[in-house]
Design a protein around this motif. Structure first.
Motif, PDB file in Angstrom:
ATOM      1  N   SER A   1       8.897   2.104 -11.051  1.00  0.00           N
ATOM      2  CA  SER A   1       9.683   3.286 -10.721  1.00  0.00           C
ATOM      3  C   SER A   1      10.958   2.899  -9.975  1.00  0.00           C
ATOM      4  CB  SER A   1       8.845   4.221  -9.840  1.00  0.00           C
ATOM      5  OG  SER A   1       9.664   5.247  -9.324  1.00  0.00           O
ATOM      6  N   ARG A   2      12.023   3.591 -10.310  1.00  0.00           N
ATOM      7  CA  ARG A   2      13.280   3.404  -9.563  1.00  0.00           C
ATOM      8  C   ARG A   2      13.306   4.275  -8.315  1.00  0.00           C
ATOM      9  NH1 ARG A   2      17.008   4.676 -14.741  1.00  0.00           N
ATOM     10  NH2 ARG A   2      16.625   2.765 -15.919  1.00  0.00           N
ATOM     11  N   MET A   3      12.398   5.226  -8.245  1.00  0.00           N
ATOM     12  CA  MET A   3      12.438   6.206  -7.148  1.00  0.00           C
ATOM     13  C   MET A   3      11.452   5.894  -6.036  1.00  0.00           C
ATOM     14  SD  MET A   3      14.565   8.829  -7.856  1.00  0.00           S
ATOM     15  CE  MET A   3      15.714   7.491  -8.114  1.00  0.00           C
ATOM     16  N   ASN A   4      10.242   5.495  -6.418  1.00  0.00           N
ATOM     17  CA  ASN A   4       9.167   5.298  -5.440  1.00  0.00           C
ATOM     18  C   ASN A   4       8.641   3.883  -5.593  1.00  0.00           C
ATOM     19  OD1 ASN A   4       8.714   8.235  -6.880  1.00  0.00           O
ATOM     20  ND2 ASN A   4       8.793   8.360  -4.667  1.00  0.00           N
ATOM     21  N   ILE A   5       8.865   3.088  -4.575  1.00  0.00           N
ATOM     22  CA  ILE A   5       8.520   1.672  -4.677  1.00  0.00           C
ATOM     23  C   ILE A   5       7.425   1.336  -3.660  1.00  0.00           C
ATOM     24  CG2 ILE A   5       9.424  -0.689  -4.628  1.00  0.00           C
ATOM     25  CD1 ILE A   5      12.112   0.414  -5.516  1.00  0.00           C
ATOM     26  N   PRO A   6       6.172   1.311  -4.139  1.00  0.00           N
ATOM     27  CA  PRO A   6       5.098   0.948  -3.222  1.00  0.00           C
ATOM     28  C   PRO A   6       5.063  -0.565  -3.050  1.00  0.00           C
ATOM     29  CG  PRO A   6       4.207   1.661  -5.357  1.00  0.00           C
ATOM     30  CD  PRO A   6       5.686   1.577  -5.502  1.00  0.00           C
ATOM     31  N   PHE A   7       4.816  -1.027  -1.843  1.00  0.00           N
ATOM     32  CA  PHE A   7       4.625  -2.458  -1.646  1.00  0.00           C
ATOM     33  C   PHE A   7       3.624  -2.689  -0.523  1.00  0.00           C
ATOM     34  CE2 PHE A   7       8.329  -1.288   0.914  1.00  0.00           C
ATOM     35  CZ  PHE A   7       8.104  -1.915   2.133  1.00  0.00           C
ATOM     36  N   TYR A   8       3.046  -3.878  -0.550  1.00  0.00           N
ATOM     37  CA  TYR A   8       1.972  -4.202   0.404  1.00  0.00           C
ATOM     38  C   TYR A   8       2.348  -5.470   1.148  1.00  0.00           C
ATOM     39  CZ  TYR A   8      -0.581  -0.833  -2.359  1.00  0.00           C
ATOM     40  OH  TYR A   8      -0.950   0.329  -2.981  1.00  0.00           O
ATOM     41  N   LEU A   9       2.010  -5.513   2.420  1.00  0.00           N
ATOM     42  CA  LEU A   9       2.114  -6.777   3.133  1.00  0.00           C
ATOM     43  C   LEU A   9       0.884  -7.589   2.757  1.00  0.00           C
ATOM     44  CD1 LEU A   9       3.952  -4.823   4.812  1.00  0.00           C
ATOM     45  CD2 LEU A   9       3.469  -6.295   6.763  1.00  0.00           C
ATOM     46  N   LYS A  10       1.080  -8.859   2.498  1.00  0.00           N
ATOM     47  CA  LYS A  10      -0.058  -9.680   2.103  1.00  0.00           C
ATOM     48  C   LYS A  10      -1.104  -9.673   3.217  1.00  0.00           C
ATOM     49  CE  LYS A  10      -0.997 -13.682  -0.577  1.00  0.00           C
ATOM     50  NZ  LYS A  10      -0.686 -15.071  -0.777  1.00  0.00           N
ATOM     51  N   ASP A  11      -0.617  -9.729   4.446  1.00  0.00           N
ATOM     52  CA  ASP A  11      -1.515  -9.632   5.594  1.00  0.00           C
ATOM     53  C   ASP A  11      -1.449  -8.196   6.115  1.00  0.00           C
ATOM     54  OD1 ASP A  11      -2.815  -9.644   7.960  1.00  0.00           O
ATOM     55  OD2 ASP A  11      -1.623 -11.256   8.886  1.00  0.00           O
ATOM     56  N   GLU A  12      -2.413  -7.411   5.687  1.00  0.00           N
ATOM     57  CA  GLU A  12      -2.359  -5.972   5.997  1.00  0.00           C
ATOM     58  C   GLU A  12      -2.579  -5.674   7.482  1.00  0.00           C
ATOM     59  OE1 GLU A  12      -4.124  -3.457   2.716  1.00  0.00           O
ATOM     60  OE2 GLU A  12      -1.938  -3.499   2.598  1.00  0.00           O
ATOM     61  N   SER A  13      -3.043  -6.679   8.236  1.00  0.00           N
ATOM     62  CA  SER A  13      -3.224  -6.436   9.672  1.00  0.00           C
ATOM     63  C   SER A  13      -1.857  -6.278  10.360  1.00  0.00           C
ATOM     64  CB  SER A  13      -4.022  -7.573  10.314  1.00  0.00           C
ATOM     65  OG  SER A  13      -3.229  -8.743  10.352  1.00  0.00           O
ATOM     66  N   LEU A  14      -0.777  -6.621   9.637  1.00  0.00           N
ATOM     67  CA  LEU A  14       0.571  -6.481  10.220  1.00  0.00           C
ATOM     68  C   LEU A  14       1.204  -5.112   9.928  1.00  0.00           C
ATOM     69  CD1 LEU A  14       2.031 -10.008   9.319  1.00  0.00           C
ATOM     70  CD2 LEU A  14       1.508  -9.161  11.618  1.00  0.00           C
ATOM     71  N   ASN A  15       0.472  -4.264   9.217  1.00  0.00           N
ATOM     72  CA  ASN A  15       1.066  -2.979   8.783  1.00  0.00           C
ATOM     73  C   ASN A  15       1.678  -2.172   9.927  1.00  0.00           C
ATOM     74  OD1 ASN A  15       0.414  -3.495   6.172  1.00  0.00           O
ATOM     75  ND2 ASN A  15      -1.148  -1.895   5.962  1.00  0.00           N
ATOM     76  N   ASP A  16       0.916  -2.008  11.003  1.00  0.00           N
ATOM     77  CA  ASP A  16       1.413  -1.156  12.097  1.00  0.00           C
ATOM     78  C   ASP A  16       2.624  -1.789  12.775  1.00  0.00           C
ATOM     79  OD1 ASP A  16      -0.453   0.700  11.529  1.00  0.00           O
ATOM     80  OD2 ASP A  16      -1.851   0.128  13.131  1.00  0.00           O
ATOM     81  N   THR A  17       2.596  -3.127  12.908  1.00  0.00           N
ATOM     82  CA  THR A  17       3.739  -3.834  13.513  1.00  0.00           C
ATOM     83  C   THR A  17       4.969  -3.654  12.630  1.00  0.00           C
ATOM     84  OG1 THR A  17       2.077  -5.478  14.072  1.00  0.00           O
ATOM     85  CG2 THR A  17       4.354  -6.059  14.561  1.00  0.00           C
TER      86      THR A  17
END
Ligand code: PMP
Length: 367
Positions: A301-317
């Motif tokens: 999608s050009r509008m909505n770009i989901p992405f993930y941090l490889k280390d999800e424990s860093l999400n909040d930071t």
């Protein structure tokens, strides 16, 4: 104050110029002495606002003369019921409707449609967690479908149709119905290939509360008897969207957005900008293992770009640091987690650049 860039999936960022103009006109619209919110929808002032919005939208999207443009309420989810109630009555009962299941929104649509018709899931990418659009060759369409439903941009999963499917030949001429809620006016569309296009306004058009339906005239007029009159496209069309009171203020803001889009160079220009914005973010995502995007390249999608941090424990930071830099609402949808950058028409490329710069810095610090 830090410059704010708002990546919300919707309600979403609107052009600053539009908000400023609305603020200036809030108490007194064009010398009328009234706010648009206070006007009768039947008065000449509001009718002029409505007609300009309808005309500009028709011009921007290239809507042919044999299509009606309706301004309704009920949102995208409302249309999931309103569409079958208006379209299945043309067929012998029980009618069958074909769905292409490409993500969360088309899944919601087909579940709702089951209340009104038999649903055939003609193709699904559920088995690959909605990271692809099933290729047209793989669709198993019904011979006599009332219509074929697609969601051309899945806001949560981040997949977007990069082709317009031809379904008529395999279905006894079934019209194609598209939920374009999250990418309408972001790219050129050949409206004549569709029977119905619908979109909630709160991403690329204006405030929540307005739903635009574009419908070919020959599909109007056979609503099921259970269809509420306010959602019977025939009554709505005959009354220029004023069978009941339309969402007047939302239509006014949408009209200002349409004028802004025309000033920018229309949909053709927006598409160029949207390609450039998406490329900027995807190119970076592809260059690093620190972040992941799971969508097949030709369906991104050009509008909505989901992405993930490889280390999800860093999400909040990550989210806290983004906020400090003025990068807001990047948290992914609760059903899929991770992050999501929604970069609609009103998001300038500078905002995407600031996001990419931040992501690079974050990677350097934590990678
Ligand atoms: N379809 C799509 C593609 C959407 O993104 C959304 C909302 N995010 C909807 C339907 C539902 O819209 P609403 O909440 O306005 O009913």
């Amino acid at each position: 104050m830090t410059h704010i860039y708002n990546f919300s999936a919707g309600p979403a960022v609107l052009p600053k110029e539009v908000l400023k103009q609305a603020a200036e006109e809030m108490l007194d619209w064009h010398g009328s002495g009234m706010s648009v919110m206070e006007m009768s929808h039947r008065g000449k002032e509001f009718i002029s606002i409505y007609e300009a919005a309808e005309r500009d939208f028709r011009e921007l999207l290239g809507v042919p003369a044999n299509y009606k443009i309706l301004f309704l309420q009920g949102g995208g989810l409302g249309e999931n019921a309103i569409v079958p109630m208006n379209l299945v009555g043309r067929m012998a009962q029980p009618a069958t409707v074909d769905f292409i299941q490409t993500g969360s929104w088309s899944t919601k649509s087909l579940k709702e449609a089951r209340k009104y018709c038999d649903v055939n899931i003609a193709a699904s990418s559920e088995n690959v967690r909605f990271t692809q659009i099933p290729p047209r060759e793989a669709w198993k369409l019904s011979k006599n479908a009332a219509y074929v439903h697609i969601c051309t941009n899945e806001t949560i999963d981040g997949v977007e149709f990069q082709f317009t499917p031809d379904v008529a030949a395999d279905t006894g001429n079934a019209p194609l119905v598209a939920d374009m809620s999250s990418h309408i006016l972001s790219r050129m569309v050949d409206v004549s290939k569709y029977g119905v296009i619908f979109a909630g306004a709160q991403k690329n058009i204006g405030p929540a509360g307005v739903t635009i339906v574009v419908v070919r005239e020959d599909l109007i007029g056979q609503a099921l008897p259970i269809c509420p009159s306010a959602f019977d496209w025939k009554l709505v069309a005959e009354n220029n969207s004023m069978y009941n009171t339309p969402p007047t203020y939302g239509i006014y803001i949408a009209g200002l957005v349409f004028k802004w889009l025309k000033k920018q160079g229309g949909v053709e220009e927006m598409e160029k900008r949207n390609i450039a914005k998406a490329e900027l973010l995807y190119t970076y995502l592809d260059s690093t293992g620190f972040y992941l995007n799971k969508v097949a390249r030709d369906c991104r999608s050009r509008m909505n770009i989901p992405f993930y941090l490889k280390d999800e424990s860093l999400n909040d930071t990550f989210l806290a640091g983004a906020k400090e830099r003025g990068l807001l609402q990047l948290k992914g949808h609760k059903s899929v987690g991770g992050m999501r950058a929604s970069i609609y028409n009103a998001m300038p490329i500078e905002g995407v650049q600031v996001l990419v710069d931040y992501m690079k810095d974050f990677e350097k610090k934590h990678g």
